[in-house]
Design a protein around this motif. Structure first.
Motif, PDB file in Angstrom:
ATOM      1  N   ALA A  76       0.941  -1.352   0.143  1.00 56.78           N
ATOM      2  CA  ALA A  76       0.021  -0.088  -0.061  1.00 56.78           C
ATOM      3  C   ALA A  76       0.831   1.333  -0.033  1.00 56.78           C
ATOM      4  CB  ALA A  76      -1.053  -0.079   1.148  1.00 56.78           C
ATOM      5  N   ASN A  77       1.991   1.138   0.879  1.00 56.15           N
ATOM      6  CA  ASN A  77       2.858   2.306   0.895  1.00 56.15           C
ATOM      7  C   ASN A  77       3.515   2.528  -0.514  1.00 56.15           C
ATOM      8  OD1 ASN A  77       2.769   3.776   3.618  1.00 56.15           O
ATOM      9  ND2 ASN A  77       3.001   1.651   4.269  1.00 56.15           N
ATOM     10  N   ALA A  78       4.029   1.579  -1.237  1.00 57.66           N
ATOM     11  CA  ALA A  78       4.596   1.670  -2.415  1.00 57.66           C
ATOM     12  C   ALA A  78       3.657   2.112  -3.531  1.00 57.66           C
ATOM     13  CB  ALA A  78       5.141   0.402  -2.887  1.00 57.66           C
ATOM     14  N   LEU A  79       2.538   2.000  -3.391  1.00 57.13           N
ATOM     15  CA  LEU A  79       1.524   2.363  -4.153  1.00 57.13           C
ATOM     16  C   LEU A  79       1.044   3.904  -4.128  1.00 57.13           C
ATOM     17  CD1 LEU A  79      -0.511   1.852  -6.545  1.00 57.13           C
ATOM     18  CD2 LEU A  79      -2.315   1.422  -4.780  1.00 57.13           C
ATOM     19  N   LEU A  80       1.042   4.363  -2.852  1.00 56.37           N
ATOM     20  CA  LEU A  80       0.931   5.558  -2.455  1.00 56.37           C
ATOM     21  C   LEU A  80       2.262   6.645  -2.808  1.00 56.37           C
ATOM     22  CD1 LEU A  80      -0.912   5.686   1.045  1.00 56.37           C
ATOM     23  CD2 LEU A  80      -1.468   6.635  -0.834  1.00 56.37           C
ATOM     24  N   GLY A  81       3.101   6.041  -2.657  1.00 56.57           N
ATOM     25  CA  GLY A  81       4.595   6.703  -3.027  1.00 56.57           C
ATOM     26  C   GLY A  81       4.876   6.755  -4.440  1.00 56.57           C
ATOM     27  N   GLY A  82       3.913   6.252  -5.465  1.00 53.92           N
ATOM     28  CA  GLY A  82       4.551   6.078  -6.521  1.00 53.92           C
ATOM     29  C   GLY A  82       5.553   5.207  -7.018  1.00 53.92           C
ATOM     30  N   GLU A  83       5.947   4.350  -6.235  1.00 52.70           N
ATOM     31  CA  GLU A  83       6.874   3.418  -6.724  1.00 52.70           C
ATOM     32  C   GLU A  83       6.458   2.388  -7.732  1.00 52.70           C
ATOM     33  OE1 GLU A  83       9.304   1.995  -3.372  1.00 52.70           O
ATOM     34  OE2 GLU A  83       8.428   3.486  -2.113  1.00 52.70           O
ATOM     35  N   VAL A  84       5.046   1.824  -7.422  1.00 55.74           N
ATOM     36  CA  VAL A  84       4.298   0.945  -8.396  1.00 55.74           C
ATOM     37  C   VAL A  84       3.027   1.595  -8.963  1.00 55.74           C
ATOM     38  CG1 VAL A  84       5.348  -1.227  -7.327  1.00 55.74           C
ATOM     39  CG2 VAL A  84       3.355  -0.362  -6.513  1.00 55.74           C
ATOM     40  N   GLN A  85       2.551   0.811  -9.625  1.00 53.21           N
ATOM     41  CA  GLN A  85       1.136   1.301 -10.073  1.00 53.21           C
ATOM     42  C   GLN A  85       0.034   0.570 -10.028  1.00 53.21           C
ATOM     43  OE1 GLN A  85       1.615   1.940 -14.497  1.00 53.21           O
ATOM     44  NE2 GLN A  85       3.393   3.459 -14.394  1.00 53.21           N
ATOM     45  N   LYS A  86       0.270  -0.623  -9.380  1.00 52.50           N
ATOM     46  CA  LYS A  86      -0.813  -1.632  -9.068  1.00 52.50           C
ATOM     47  C   LYS A  86      -0.364  -2.447  -7.984  1.00 52.50           C
ATOM     48  CE  LYS A  86      -3.577  -3.184 -12.308  1.00 52.50           C
ATOM     49  NZ  LYS A  86      -4.304  -4.104 -13.678  1.00 52.50           N
ATOM     50  N   ILE A  87      -1.309  -2.963  -7.261  1.00 51.51           N
ATOM     51  CA  ILE A  87      -1.416  -4.154  -6.438  1.00 51.51           C
ATOM     52  C   ILE A  87      -2.054  -5.131  -6.829  1.00 51.51           C
ATOM     53  CG2 ILE A  87      -1.873  -4.870  -4.024  1.00 51.51           C
ATOM     54  CD1 ILE A  87      -1.449  -2.000  -3.031  1.00 51.51           C
ATOM     55  N   VAL A  88      -1.563  -6.381  -7.154  1.00 45.43           N
ATOM     56  CA  VAL A  88      -2.156  -7.683  -7.484  1.00 45.43           C
ATOM     57  C   VAL A  88      -2.425  -8.741  -6.210  1.00 45.43           C
ATOM     58  CG1 VAL A  88      -2.176  -9.511  -9.198  1.00 45.43           C
ATOM     59  CG2 VAL A  88      -1.268  -7.296  -9.886  1.00 45.43           C
ATOM     60  N   ILE A  89      -3.463  -9.044  -6.329  1.00 50.17           N
ATOM     61  CA  ILE A  89      -3.808 -10.020  -5.041  1.00 50.17           C
ATOM     62  C   ILE A  89      -4.062 -11.370  -5.722  1.00 50.17           C
ATOM     63  CG2 ILE A  89      -4.988 -10.633  -2.849  1.00 50.17           C
ATOM     64  CD1 ILE A  89      -5.338  -7.477  -2.734  1.00 50.17           C
ATOM     65  N   SER A  90      -3.450 -12.552  -5.123  1.00 47.45           N
ATOM     66  CA  SER A  90      -3.757 -13.762  -5.550  1.00 47.45           C
ATOM     67  C   SER A  90      -3.807 -14.941  -4.476  1.00 47.45           C
ATOM     68  CB  SER A  90      -3.123 -14.119  -6.765  1.00 47.45           C
ATOM     69  OG  SER A  90      -3.732 -15.536  -7.353  1.00 47.45           O
ATOM     70  N   ARG A  91      -4.245 -15.807  -4.582  1.00 48.38           N
ATOM     71  CA  ARG A  91      -4.225 -16.893  -3.501  1.00 48.38           C
ATOM     72  C   ARG A  91      -4.845 -18.130  -4.024  1.00 48.38           C
ATOM     73  NH1 ARG A  91      -7.163 -17.753   1.733  1.00 48.38           N
ATOM     74  NH2 ARG A  91      -7.426 -19.689   0.954  1.00 48.38           N
ATOM     75  N   PRO A  92      -4.393 -19.412  -3.407  1.00 46.63           N
ATOM     76  CA  PRO A  92      -5.198 -20.612  -3.798  1.00 46.63           C
ATOM     77  C   PRO A  92      -6.492 -20.603  -3.319  1.00 46.63           C
ATOM     78  CG  PRO A  92      -3.529 -20.872  -2.337  1.00 46.63           C
ATOM     79  CD  PRO A  92      -3.418 -19.752  -2.512  1.00 46.63           C
ATOM     80  N   TYR A  93      -7.504 -21.262  -4.200  1.00 48.88           N
ATOM     81  CA  TYR A  93      -8.689 -21.601  -3.547  1.00 48.88           C
ATOM     82  C   TYR A  93      -8.600 -22.859  -2.560  1.00 48.88           C
ATOM     83  CZ  TYR A  93     -10.675 -18.503  -7.371  1.00 48.88           C
ATOM     84  OH  TYR A  93     -10.659 -17.426  -7.976  1.00 48.88           O
ATOM     85  N   GLY A 142      -8.561  -5.453   3.961  1.00 49.24           N
ATOM     86  CA  GLY A 142      -8.798  -4.686   5.202  1.00 49.24           C
ATOM     87  C   GLY A 142      -7.668  -4.036   5.583  1.00 49.24           C
ATOM     88  N   TYR A 143      -6.163  -4.803   5.435  1.00 52.31           N
ATOM     89  CA  TYR A 143      -4.980  -4.238   5.813  1.00 52.31           C
ATOM     90  C   TYR A 143      -4.757  -3.107   4.791  1.00 52.31           C
ATOM     91  CZ  TYR A 143      -4.375  -8.487   8.808  1.00 52.31           C
ATOM     92  OH  TYR A 143      -4.395  -9.352   9.577  1.00 52.31           O
ATOM     93  N   LEU A 144      -4.976  -3.431   3.497  1.00 53.09           N
ATOM     94  CA  LEU A 144      -4.740  -2.347   2.475  1.00 53.09           C
ATOM     95  C   LEU A 144      -5.690  -1.187   2.781  1.00 53.09           C
ATOM     96  CD1 LEU A 144      -4.628  -4.427  -0.669  1.00 53.09           C
ATOM     97  CD2 LEU A 144      -2.677  -3.363   0.387  1.00 53.09           C
ATOM     98  N   GLY A 145      -6.813  -1.240   3.472  1.00 53.61           N
ATOM     99  CA  GLY A 145      -7.665  -0.244   3.590  1.00 53.61           C
ATOM    100  C   GLY A 145      -7.232   0.598   4.658  1.00 53.61           C
ATOM    101  N   ASP A 146      -6.398  -0.028   5.589  1.00 53.94           N
ATOM    102  CA  ASP A 146      -5.812   0.999   6.706  1.00 53.94           C
ATOM    103  C   ASP A 146      -4.942   2.022   6.361  1.00 53.94           C
ATOM    104  OD1 ASP A 146      -7.286  -0.769   8.544  1.00 53.94           O
ATOM    105  OD2 ASP A 146      -5.617  -2.063   8.824  1.00 53.94           O
ATOM    106  N   VAL A 147      -4.390   1.752   5.139  1.00 57.19           N
ATOM    107  CA  VAL A 147      -3.315   2.705   4.639  1.00 57.19           C
ATOM    108  C   VAL A 147      -4.177   3.447   3.319  1.00 57.19           C
ATOM    109  CG1 VAL A 147      -1.048   2.871   3.351  1.00 57.19           C
ATOM    110  CG2 VAL A 147      -1.458   1.167   4.958  1.00 57.19           C
ATOM    111  N   LEU A 148      -4.650   2.593   2.496  1.00 53.49           N
ATOM    112  CA  LEU A 148      -5.339   3.517   1.301  1.00 53.49           C
ATOM    113  C   LEU A 148      -6.766   4.172   1.536  1.00 53.49           C
ATOM    114  CD1 LEU A 148      -4.085   0.716  -1.289  1.00 53.49           C
ATOM    115  CD2 LEU A 148      -3.290   3.064  -0.744  1.00 53.49           C
ATOM    116  N   GLY A 149      -7.311   3.542   2.722  1.00 52.85           N
ATOM    117  CA  GLY A 149      -8.702   3.942   2.839  1.00 52.85           C
ATOM    118  C   GLY A 149      -9.719   2.930   2.317  1.00 52.85           C
ATOM    119  N   LYS A 150     -10.683   2.514   3.170  1.00 52.39           N
ATOM    120  CA  LYS A 150     -11.438   1.319   2.530  1.00 52.39           C
ATOM    121  C   LYS A 150     -12.344   1.844   1.315  1.00 52.39           C
ATOM    122  CE  LYS A 150     -12.266  -1.305   6.872  1.00 52.39           C
ATOM    123  NZ  LYS A 150     -10.856  -0.325   7.632  1.00 52.39           N
ATOM    124  N   GLY A 151     -12.811   2.713   1.496  1.00 49.89           N
ATOM    125  CA  GLY A 151     -13.503   3.312  -0.118  1.00 49.89           C
ATOM    126  C   GLY A 151     -12.406   3.310  -1.313  1.00 49.89           C
TER     127      GLY A 151
END
Length: 219
Positions: free
Chosen positions: A45-62, A90-99
């Motif tokens: 989240a902080n990397a996104l806010l700081g402009g170090e990356v343009q996207k966060i991709v989330i994946s995991r096994p079902y 939720g963790y991302l929302g703590d930094v970026l805001g849930k909305g």
């Protein structure tokens, strides 16, 4: 990656942060309750806010807990994945805001993407941080698909606990990836192995982690 305060963190949490800052691939594995997923999301989240990356991709096994499930859920792959990654959101929302997180997820060109494993082949992620939780339940072929998606200026963080895997040890993608990195001395990779001493969730969590470990090892 900036924005995460490290002064009060235990040593292995600090090492995880350093690995994310310095490496393309970070594996954070070991005991539950050590803050692996929390730190991965905070750093992303902080990397996104700081402009170090343009996207966060989330994946995991079902994988349902202990192979138990509530049954078939009539929804899209992304909606199904969303149910598995609510703590991460939720963790991302703590930094970026849930909305803001919700807006990015629901917008076609949003900066937070839920990526089912089935959708990864043939893709390349540039300027991104890929977060992979519960990676002890990945299969080797799925690990191969994930690490070969890395494009320019991208990083990937695997979080998991091999003791809580729902696949056979010889089919555990997390252990497979650790072995491949060590065997072929692959550069730009960090492996952080948390132990029961690193549990920060709560006192009772640590007591159970220690008890379960002793039950398995016979100590």
């Amino acid at each position: 990656v900036t924005g995460v305060q490290t002064c009060a963190l235990p040593i292995y949490q600090k090492l995880m942060i350093q690995s994310i800052e310095r490496n393309t691939v970070t594996i954070a594995s070991g005991s539950a309750g050590t803050g692996k997923t929390f730190l991965a999301c905070q750093m992303a989240a902080n990397a996104l806010l700081g402009g170090e990356v343009q996207k966060i991709v989330i994946s995991r096994p079902y994988v349902a807990l202990a192979n138990r499930t509530t049954g078939f859920k009539p929804s899209t792959d992304i909606e199904k994945l969303r149910g598995f990654v609510l703590p991460m959101l939720g963790y991302l929302g703590d930094v970026l805001g849930k909305g803001m997180v919700e807006m990015h997820i629901t917008t076609p060109d949003g900066k937070v993407e839920l990526a089912p494993l089935e959708s990864l082949r043939g893709r390349s992620f540039d300027n991104s941080i890929i977060l992979v939780d519960e990676s002890q339940c990945l299969l080797p072929a799925e690990v191969q698909a994930l690490v070969t998606r890395l494009g320019e200026n991208s990083r990937i963080i695997f979080c998991g606990d091999a003791m809580q895997r729902d696949v056979r040890e010889d089919q555990c993608g997390l252990l497979y990836l650790e072995r491949i990195i060590r065997k072929y001395d692959i550069p730009d990779c960090g492996i952080i192995k948390f132990t029961k001493e690193d549990v920060v969730r709560s006192g009772i969590c640590k007591e159970f982690v220690v008890a379960f470990d002793r039950e398995i090892t016979g100590e």
